[in-house]
Design a protein around this motif. Structure first.
Motif, short mmCIF file in Angstrom:
data_model
loop_
_atom_site.label_atom_id
_atom_site.label_comp_id
_atom_site.label_asym_id
_atom_site.label_seq_id
_atom_site.Cartn_x
_atom_site.Cartn_y
_atom_site.Cartn_z
N ASP A 1 75.46 36.16 -98.64
CA ASP A 1 74.16 35.95 -98.00
C ASP A 1 74.18 34.67 -97.16
N THR A 2 73.15 34.50 -96.35
CA THR A 2 72.98 33.26 -95.59
C THR A 2 71.63 32.63 -95.89
N ARG A 3 71.57 31.32 -95.68
CA ARG A 3 70.34 30.57 -95.91
C ARG A 3 69.31 30.95 -94.84
N PRO A 4 68.04 31.11 -95.22
CA PRO A 4 67.04 31.58 -94.25
C PRO A 4 66.57 30.52 -93.26
N PHE A 5 66.95 29.27 -93.47
CA PHE A 5 66.51 28.21 -92.54
C PHE A 5 67.59 27.13 -92.49
N ALA A 6 67.77 26.58 -91.29
CA ALA A 6 68.78 25.55 -91.06
C ALA A 6 68.16 24.17 -91.28
N ASP A 7 67.81 23.86 -92.53
CA ASP A 7 67.01 22.66 -92.78
C ASP A 7 67.79 21.36 -92.61
N ASN A 8 69.12 21.43 -92.44
CA ASN A 8 69.88 20.22 -92.13
C ASN A 8 70.08 20.04 -90.63
N ASP A 9 69.58 20.97 -89.84
CA ASP A 9 69.73 20.90 -88.39
C ASP A 9 68.84 19.81 -87.82
N GLN A 10 69.35 19.10 -86.84
CA GLN A 10 68.58 18.01 -86.24
C GLN A 10 67.42 18.50 -85.39
N ALA A 11 67.54 19.71 -84.82
CA ALA A 11 66.52 20.17 -83.88
C ALA A 11 65.85 21.47 -84.29
N LYS A 12 66.52 22.32 -85.07
CA LYS A 12 66.00 23.66 -85.36
C LYS A 12 65.97 23.91 -86.86
N LYS A 13 65.19 23.13 -87.58
CA LYS A 13 65.21 23.17 -89.04
C LYS A 13 64.69 24.48 -89.63
#
Length: 340
Positions: A124-136
């Motif tokens: 599976d993949t994480r539903p949100f890129a919460d470590n992303d600098q611009a697109k969390k």
């Protein structure tokens, strides 16, 4: 890969060199190592293609069409290699109160063999890129974190399925893909979000599929000599250290794998360096009685940083995937299966 919360405090973490130099006594000679048995070749191009195929479905977030389609593809692919395939559906609640439908997938090579080795990964993949600098809040491709591990296992399964009985390893191999690993609460990036699962006194909000599998073993009563958890094993410059929980619970298999990697020329990837423990699926497979080690990308010279910059970010896409890293991991594991 999942959250990977450190199990020990990051402050003051020491990275210990695992192999101190030792000078033989004068007049003694070390016995030459026995030659390695010939193992089949791991095809890095095939593993790369398996990674790209998963990413092409889109983010494999539980409850999504892409998730269902990818799961169906994995089952069909494993069956095409004439493996014994089992599916384990389950329902779970995520930390934010989302009810999800998950599916663990088990494929057995040489299911009749008494001696067994488990290769674990999450699909599976994480539903949100919460470590992303611009697109969390953006979903992630999970090219290294998830897809590369499953692709490495798929290529191992493909190669093993092509071996005649006379060239097969002396162990059966179980490829076990966990679902719902990566939808956990990370208090370093989600300080304003309530972790309903943990506040309710439940288990960790991470690794929901492996927690379910550990409580409902499939096959029933499953046992293996050891297990290897693959997670984030496809990025350029991959670096794999000897993680604390792995050293504590599976030191023998860990030493075998790292020593095998060194013998076949992959010590630049499998570094003889001890690092702290993390929360990952191997925590629960160890609790289930399978001595399991974790192979995951630990940045070089990162100090207290446990994970690379692409971890839980939109940059975890096919642009970072490197055939050389996947070859190092896949060939090392195939060779290890042929080491007594």
């Amino acid at each position: 890969m999942n959250l990977r919360l450190p199990l020990a405090a990051l402050a003051g973490l020491l990275l210990l060199t695992a192999c101190p130099s030792k000078t033989p006594d004068a007049g003694t000679a070390e016995a030459p190592e026995a030659p390695l048995a010939k193992a089949p070749a791991f095809n890095a191009d095939s593993a790369y293609a398996f990674t790209a195929r998963q990413v092409a479905f889109g983010p494999r977030v539980p409850n999504s069409k892409a998730h269902t389609a990818c799961g169906n593809w994995l089952v069909a692919k494993l069956k095409s290699y004439k493996l014994k395939v089992l599916e384990q559906p389950f329902d779970a609640m995520t930390f934010d109160g989302t009810n999800i439908h998950g599916r663990n997938i088990v494929a057995q090579f040489q299911p009749q063999a008494a001696r067994r080795v488990a290769i674990f990964g999450h699909w599976d993949t994480r539903p949100f890129a919460d470590n992303d600098q611009a697109k969390k809040n953006a979903p992630m491709d999970g090219a290294s974190d998830g897809a590369s591990a499953v692709a490495t296992a798929l290529e191992m399964a493909r190669v093993l399925s092509q071996q005649p009985d006379s060239l097969a390893p002396a162990v059966g191999v179980d490829f076990i893909f966990f679902d719902a690993e990566d939808w956990g609460h990370d208090d370093t990036t989600q300080a304003d979000v309530k972790d309903q699962l943990n506040e309710g006194g439940g288990s960790s909000s991470w690794c929901l599929g492996s927690q379910y599998w550990a409580a409902h073993l499939l096959p029933a009563g499953y046992k293996a000599e050891y297990g290897v958890l693959l997670d984030m094993v496809g990025a350029k410059g991959g670096s794999f250290t000897r993680e604390e929980t792995s050293r504590t619970n599976a030191r023998g298999p860990l030493d075998k794998i790292w020593n095998t990697a060194a013998r076949i020329g992959y010590s630049d990837y499998f570094r003889f360096q001890d690092t702290g423990g993390i929360l990952d699926d191997h925590v629960y497979t160890n609790k289930a009685g399978i001595p399991t080690l974790d192979i995951y990308d630990h940045p070089r010279g990162a100090g207290p940083e446990y994970f690379p910059a692409y971890h839980h970010a939109t940059t975890d896409n096919m642009a970072i995937i490197d055939r050389k890293t996947m070859k190092a991991v896949g060939q090392t594991l195939l060779q290890t299966l042929y080491v007594d």
